[in-house]
Design a protein around this motif. Sequence first.
Motif, short mmCIF file in Angstrom:
data_model
loop_
_atom_site.label_atom_id
_atom_site.label_comp_id
_atom_site.label_asym_id
_atom_site.label_seq_id
_atom_site.Cartn_x
_atom_site.Cartn_y
_atom_site.Cartn_z
N LYS A 100 0.82 -1.23 0.00
CA LYS A 100 0.00 0.00 0.00
C LYS A 100 0.86 1.28 0.00
O LYS A 100 0.65 2.18 -0.80
CB LYS A 100 -0.93 0.01 1.23
CG LYS A 100 -1.89 -1.16 1.29
CD LYS A 100 -2.77 -1.10 2.53
CE LYS A 100 -2.06 -1.27 3.84
NZ LYS A 100 -1.45 -2.62 4.04
N THR A 101 1.84 1.32 0.91
CA THR A 101 2.66 2.52 1.04
C THR A 101 3.49 2.76 -0.22
O THR A 101 3.54 3.88 -0.73
CB THR A 101 3.61 2.39 2.26
OG1 THR A 101 2.82 2.11 3.42
CG2 THR A 101 4.40 3.66 2.49
N SER A 102 4.12 1.69 -0.74
CA SER A 102 4.93 1.83 -1.97
C SER A 102 4.08 2.37 -3.11
O SER A 102 4.52 3.25 -3.85
CB SER A 102 5.50 0.47 -2.40
OG SER A 102 6.10 -0.17 -1.30
N LEU A 103 2.87 1.84 -3.24
CA LEU A 103 2.00 2.29 -4.34
C LEU A 103 1.62 3.75 -4.20
O LEU A 103 1.64 4.50 -5.18
CB LEU A 103 0.73 1.42 -4.40
CG LEU A 103 0.88 0.07 -5.08
CD1 LEU A 103 -0.42 -0.71 -4.99
CD2 LEU A 103 1.30 0.24 -6.54
N MET A 104 1.29 4.17 -2.99
CA MET A 104 0.91 5.58 -2.81
C MET A 104 2.11 6.49 -3.08
O MET A 104 1.96 7.57 -3.66
CB MET A 104 0.34 5.82 -1.41
CG MET A 104 -1.05 5.22 -1.21
SD MET A 104 -2.29 5.75 -2.43
CE MET A 104 -2.79 7.33 -1.76
N ASN A 105 3.30 6.05 -2.70
CA ASN A 105 4.49 6.84 -3.02
C ASN A 105 4.73 6.91 -4.53
O ASN A 105 5.14 7.94 -5.06
CB ASN A 105 5.73 6.28 -2.31
CG ASN A 105 5.81 6.77 -0.87
OD1 ASN A 105 5.60 7.95 -0.59
ND2 ASN A 105 6.11 5.88 0.06
N LEU A 106 4.44 5.82 -5.25
CA LEU A 106 4.56 5.83 -6.70
C LEU A 106 3.52 6.75 -7.35
O LEU A 106 3.81 7.44 -8.32
CB LEU A 106 4.40 4.42 -7.26
CG LEU A 106 5.59 3.48 -7.11
CD1 LEU A 106 5.23 2.09 -7.64
CD2 LEU A 106 6.82 4.01 -7.83
N MET A 107 2.31 6.76 -6.78
CA MET A 107 1.23 7.58 -7.35
C MET A 107 1.57 9.08 -7.30
O MET A 107 1.08 9.85 -8.11
CB MET A 107 -0.10 7.31 -6.64
CG MET A 107 -0.67 5.94 -6.90
SD MET A 107 -0.90 5.59 -8.66
CE MET A 107 -0.52 3.84 -8.70
#
Length: 207
Positions: free
Chosen positions: A74-81
């Motif tokens: 979840k955290t990695s994806l939000m940082n990518l977004m």
Amino acid sequence: MNEIKSHYNYPDIILWLEKKGLELYGNHFKIHESDYSVIYKLIAYFLKDEPTCYQYGINLNKGILLSGPVGCGKTSLMNLMKHLTPIEHKFSVKPCRDISFEFIQDGYQIIHKYSIGKLYESQPKTICFDDLGVENNLKYYGNECNVMAEILLSRYDLFISKKLLTHITTNLSASEIETHYGNRVRSRLREIGNLIAFDRSAIDKRK
């Protein structure tokens, strides 16, 4: 998953995100095909791809509530977004645990800082509160305060009055959110966020 009809090329965007993930997180980073349904929704939202969001039932006037088991990414994806988002919709990612430590140090002004913001800033900021539920109720001079509940209730008021967006990641279920933060917070979160959920059996990518 239904075929997406969009002027964006979603498979290409996934490849670009994976490349960015390798830069940020190292060679072990990988986007799993089993997560595509979640990632497509996030891409649609953060690119403001209205037709695709409509297809998914995503409301662009609300934030994102991304839920899923520990370690699903979840955290990695939000940082990518953050790298996909147009400049006017930029947001910061703030761990709830860090906010709780700030509260111990600085007290109630921290609630103000993450809701209304600093007085000299013209607009409160869009924030992704990361890992809601890992922070504990903390005491400041002996007063116990559920810091995140207070911040979220304040931001709900700003969502109603100023359309302020709030994003959240959590591994809590809806009933666990109610246990931790009360029914009021749970119902407000439904109003301010589009729920996007990983399958409860999503693999722990950290293993």
